[in-house]
Design an enzyme around this catalytic site. Structure first.
Site, PDB file in Angstrom:
ATOM      1  N   GLN A 151       0.852  -1.195   0.000  1.00 45.30           N
ATOM      2  CA  GLN A 151       0.000   0.000   0.000  1.00 45.30           C
ATOM      3  C   GLN A 151       0.889   1.248   0.000  1.00 45.30           C
ATOM      4  O   GLN A 151       0.398   2.351  -0.199  1.00 45.30           O
ATOM      5  CB  GLN A 151      -0.904   0.030   1.230  1.00 45.30           C
ATOM      6  CG  GLN A 151      -1.842  -1.160   1.346  1.00 45.30           C
ATOM      7  CD  GLN A 151      -2.530  -1.175   2.692  1.00 45.30           C
ATOM      8  OE1 GLN A 151      -3.646  -0.656   2.854  1.00 45.30           O
ATOM      9  NE2 GLN A 151      -1.876  -1.760   3.687  1.00 45.30           N
ATOM     10  N   ASN A 152       2.181   1.045   0.249  1.00 46.83           N
ATOM     11  CA  ASN A 152       3.099   2.171   0.400  1.00 46.83           C
ATOM     12  C   ASN A 152       3.460   2.754  -0.954  1.00 46.83           C
ATOM     13  O   ASN A 152       3.514   2.050  -1.956  1.00 46.83           O
ATOM     14  CB  ASN A 152       4.368   1.727   1.134  1.00 46.83           C
ATOM     15  CG  ASN A 152       4.066   1.186   2.521  1.00 46.83           C
ATOM     16  OD1 ASN A 152       3.004   1.486   3.095  1.00 46.83           O
ATOM     17  ND2 ASN A 152       4.950   0.366   3.046  1.00 46.83           N
ATOM     18  N   VAL A 153       3.735   4.034  -0.953  1.00 46.13           N
ATOM     19  CA  VAL A 153       4.114   4.715  -2.195  1.00 46.13           C
ATOM     20  C   VAL A 153       5.609   5.036  -2.217  1.00 46.13           C
ATOM     21  O   VAL A 153       6.109   5.610  -3.179  1.00 46.13           O
ATOM     22  CB  VAL A 153       3.271   6.000  -2.384  1.00 46.13           C
ATOM     23  CG1 VAL A 153       1.796   5.638  -2.611  1.00 46.13           C
ATOM     24  CG2 VAL A 153       3.402   6.971  -1.217  1.00 46.13           C
ATOM     25  N   CYS A 211      -0.499  11.748 -16.482  1.00 43.55           N
ATOM     26  CA  CYS A 211      -1.261  12.829 -17.123  1.00 43.55           C
ATOM     27  C   CYS A 211      -2.746  12.514 -16.989  1.00 43.55           C
ATOM     28  O   CYS A 211      -3.218  11.462 -17.472  1.00 43.55           O
ATOM     29  CB  CYS A 211      -0.893  12.952 -18.602  1.00 43.55           C
ATOM     30  SG  CYS A 211      -1.897  14.196 -19.460  1.00 43.55           S
ATOM     31  N   HIS A 248      -1.353   1.357  -4.498  1.00 47.01           N
ATOM     32  CA  HIS A 248      -1.739   2.766  -4.312  1.00 47.01           C
ATOM     33  C   HIS A 248      -0.844   3.700  -5.116  1.00 47.01           C
ATOM     34  O   HIS A 248      -0.798   4.898  -4.855  1.00 47.01           O
ATOM     35  CB  HIS A 248      -1.668   3.145  -2.828  1.00 47.01           C
ATOM     36  CG  HIS A 248      -2.766   2.511  -2.029  1.00 47.01           C
ATOM     37  ND1 HIS A 248      -2.750   2.481  -0.646  1.00 47.01           N
ATOM     38  CD2 HIS A 248      -3.897   1.863  -2.390  1.00 47.01           C
ATOM     39  CE1 HIS A 248      -3.831   1.850  -0.219  1.00 47.01           C
ATOM     40  NE2 HIS A 248      -4.541   1.452  -1.251  1.00 47.01           N
ATOM     41  N   ASN A 262       2.727  -7.168  13.016  1.00 48.06           N
ATOM     42  CA  ASN A 262       2.461  -5.750  13.247  1.00 48.06           C
ATOM     43  C   ASN A 262       3.039  -5.322  14.592  1.00 48.06           C
ATOM     44  O   ASN A 262       3.402  -6.158  15.421  1.00 48.06           O
ATOM     45  CB  ASN A 262       0.940  -5.506  13.208  1.00 48.06           C
ATOM     46  CG  ASN A 262       0.592  -4.121  12.699  1.00 48.06           C
ATOM     47  OD1 ASN A 262       1.031  -3.704  11.632  1.00 48.06           O
ATOM     48  ND2 ASN A 262      -0.187  -3.396  13.488  1.00 48.06           N
ATOM     49  N   LEU A 263       3.093  -3.982  14.772  1.00 46.70           N
ATOM     50  CA  LEU A 263       3.606  -3.515  16.074  1.00 46.70           C
ATOM     51  C   LEU A 263       2.620  -3.842  17.179  1.00 46.70           C
ATOM     52  O   LEU A 263       2.994  -4.170  18.295  1.00 46.70           O
ATOM     53  CB  LEU A 263       3.854  -2.000  15.997  1.00 46.70           C
ATOM     54  CG  LEU A 263       4.575  -1.368  17.189  1.00 46.70           C
ATOM     55  CD1 LEU A 263       5.978  -1.950  17.298  1.00 46.70           C
ATOM     56  CD2 LEU A 263       4.654   0.150  17.039  1.00 46.70           C
ATOM     57  N   ALA A 321       8.682  -4.263  12.971  1.00 46.94           N
ATOM     58  CA  ALA A 321       8.832  -5.045  11.735  1.00 46.94           C
ATOM     59  C   ALA A 321      10.282  -5.452  11.494  1.00 46.94           C
ATOM     60  O   ALA A 321      10.563  -6.565  11.027  1.00 46.94           O
ATOM     61  CB  ALA A 321       8.321  -4.240  10.551  1.00 46.94           C
ATOM     62  N   THR A 346       0.235  -2.818   8.764  1.00 47.53           N
ATOM     63  CA  THR A 346      -0.931  -2.091   8.276  1.00 47.53           C
ATOM     64  C   THR A 346      -2.041  -2.150   9.320  1.00 47.53           C
ATOM     65  O   THR A 346      -2.223  -3.138  10.001  1.00 47.53           O
ATOM     66  CB  THR A 346      -1.414  -2.633   6.914  1.00 47.53           C
ATOM     67  OG1 THR A 346      -2.542  -1.862   6.467  1.00 47.53           O
ATOM     68  CG2 THR A 346      -1.782  -4.103   6.973  1.00 47.53           C
TER      69      THR A 346
HETATM   70  N1  APR Z   1       6.662  -2.239  12.899  1.00 55.20           N
HETATM   71  C1  APR Z   1       5.497  -2.859  12.558  1.00 55.20           C
HETATM   72  N2  APR Z   1       4.300  -2.221  12.497  1.00 55.20           N
HETATM   73  C2  APR Z   1       4.300  -0.895  12.780  1.00 55.20           C
HETATM   74  C3  APR Z   1       5.470  -0.183  13.137  1.00 55.20           C
HETATM   75  C4  APR Z   1       6.684  -0.914  13.185  1.00 55.20           C
HETATM   76  N3  APR Z   1       7.838  -0.329  13.514  1.00 55.20           N
HETATM   77  N4  APR Z   1       5.121   1.112  13.378  1.00 55.20           N
HETATM   78  C5  APR Z   1       3.787   1.204  13.161  1.00 55.20           C
HETATM   79  N5  APR Z   1       3.291  -0.003  12.825  1.00 55.20           N
HETATM   80  C6  APR Z   1       1.912  -0.348  12.496  1.00 55.20           C
HETATM   81  C7  APR Z   1       0.888   0.402  13.315  1.00 55.20           C
HETATM   82  O1  APR Z   1       0.609  -0.300  14.525  1.00 55.20           O
HETATM   83  C8  APR Z   1      -0.321   0.402  12.373  1.00 55.20           C
HETATM   84  O2  APR Z   1      -1.123  -0.756  12.590  1.00 55.20           O
HETATM   85  O3  APR Z   1       1.694   0.016  11.164  1.00 55.20           O
HETATM   86  C9  APR Z   1       0.310   0.339  10.982  1.00 55.20           C
HETATM   87  C10 APR Z   1       0.205   1.642  10.224  1.00 55.20           C
HETATM   88  O4  APR Z   1      -1.158   1.888   9.993  1.00 55.20           O
HETATM   89  P1  APR Z   1      -1.557   3.154   9.089  1.00 55.20           P
HETATM   90  O5  APR Z   1      -0.833   4.353   9.582  1.00 55.20           O
HETATM   91  O6  APR Z   1      -3.049   3.179   9.019  1.00 55.20           O
HETATM   92  O7  APR Z   1      -0.943   2.817   7.649  1.00 55.20           O
HETATM   93  P2  APR Z   1      -1.543   1.834   6.565  1.00 55.20           P
HETATM   94  O8  APR Z   1      -2.247   0.678   7.200  1.00 55.20           O
HETATM   95  O9  APR Z   1      -0.430   1.518   5.615  1.00 55.20           O
HETATM   96  O10 APR Z   1      -2.618   2.758   5.810  1.00 55.20           O
HETATM   97  C11 APR Z   1      -3.309   2.189   4.723  1.00 55.20           C
HETATM   98  O11 APR Z   1      -4.320   4.318   4.236  1.00 55.20           O
HETATM   99  O12 APR Z   1      -4.144   6.588   4.080  1.00 55.20           O
HETATM  100  C12 APR Z   1      -4.165   5.441   3.356  1.00 55.20           C
HETATM  101  O13 APR Z   1      -3.168   5.170   1.257  1.00 55.20           O
HETATM  102  C13 APR Z   1      -2.874   5.255   2.620  1.00 55.20           C
HETATM  103  O14 APR Z   1      -1.763   3.203   2.077  1.00 55.20           O
HETATM  104  C14 APR Z   1      -2.341   3.937   3.145  1.00 55.20           C
HETATM  105  C15 APR Z   1      -3.582   3.257   3.696  1.00 55.20           C
END
Ligand code: APR
Length: 229
Positions: A86-88, A112, A104, A196-197, A214, A171
């Site tokens: 999902q990361n850019v 364009c 994403h 996940n964290l 991670a 995520t």
């Molecule tokens: N190691 C593992 N997990 C981690 C760490 C880490 N060091 N730090 C944070 N996290 C976890 C958090 O606990 C959280 O569950 O990563 C997750 C980040 O969640 P979000 O900030 O919501 O990011 P993401 O899930 O990628 O968002 C999804 O939302 O805004 C849109 O397009 C954007 O791709 C993004 C999508």
């Protein structure tokens, strides 16, 4: 084993790139309606370009971490791995991963809005940039905004239906369609694992989970999977 991996902002957090919904996450400092929707871009393209120019510069100076490197090792193993992010940012590629599926879009891409042409984005984009193909002043970051259809959905869906294992890494499990991938994989008989964290919003949908940074838990898990063969 056929493995589908989904990464989110948490996999890049230890590389210094912020997440979205953690404490002081991006969406606690910016209004996503203004910088991550087509309507926001139409209202104020300069504000949106500034937002992504800052993120592009930040991502450019970031270095991949042990989690990105471990996933690259997993791709090079005997397992059949689809790496969806999902990361850019480009930290998976920087770590050596190939065929990364950016659902994403990517900060490195420009698009364009008029003719659909794509090219490598300059470090800083502006509303006055002209499309290199049709010369229209209609360039935008090649990022999928809220309300737009993510990329590569057919390929991702097919892989989820065929997977032996689905793993979500870093995520929050709050944004669809990515948040629903675990249900598709589980429904098709795959094992499911959350790395996940802390427990995400989708935690109950996973058969197994491990929690921690991670850069620690992903390499440990990858080593186990490769050793298991
Ligand atoms: N190691 C593992 N997990 C981690 C760490 C880490 N060091 N730090 C944070 N996290 C976890 C958090 O606990 C959280 O569950 O990563 C997750 C980040 O969640 P979000 O900030 O919501 O990011 P993401 O899930 O990628 O968002 C999804 O939302 O805004 C849109 O397009 C954007 O791709 C993004 C999508």
């Amino acid at each position: 084993m056929r493995i589908v991996i989904l990464t989110g902002a948490g996999v890049s957090a230890e590389s210094g790139l912020g997440t979205f919904r953690d404490k002081d996450g991006l969406w606690t400092r910016y209004d996503l309606a203004e910088v991550a929707t087509p309507e926001g871009f139409a209202r104020d393209p300069a504000k949106v370009h500034d937002f992504y120019n800052a993120r592009r510069a930040n991502a450019q100076s970031a270095t991949h971490n042990a989690a990105h490197a471990a996933l690259c090792r997993l791709q090079a193993s005997a397992h059949d791995v689809m790496l969806v992010t999902q990361n850019v940012d480009s930290l998976h590629e920087q770590a050596g991963s190939r065929d990364v599926v950016h659902m994403h879009g990517a900060l490195s891409g420009a698009l364009c809005a008029r003719c659909g042409d794509r090219w490598t984005a300059p470090l800083a984009m502006s509303p006055t940039d002209l499309c290199p193909s049709c010369a229209a002043p209609a360039t935008r970051p090649d990022i999928v905004w809220f309300g737009e259809m993510p990329y590569h959905m057919d390929a991702i869906h097919a892989a989820l239906l065929d997977a032996d294992l689905f793993v979500a890494i870093g995520t929050s499990g709050t944004v669809y369609p990515a948040a629903g991938f675990v249900d598709i994989a589980d429904g098709a008989g795959a094992d499911t694992l959350e790395l996940n964290l802390e427990p995400s919003e989708a935690r109950s949908a996973f058969a197994d989970a491990r929690y921690g940074p991670a850069s620690e838990i992903v390499p440990a898990w990858v080593d186990e999977i490769i050793a298991r063969g």
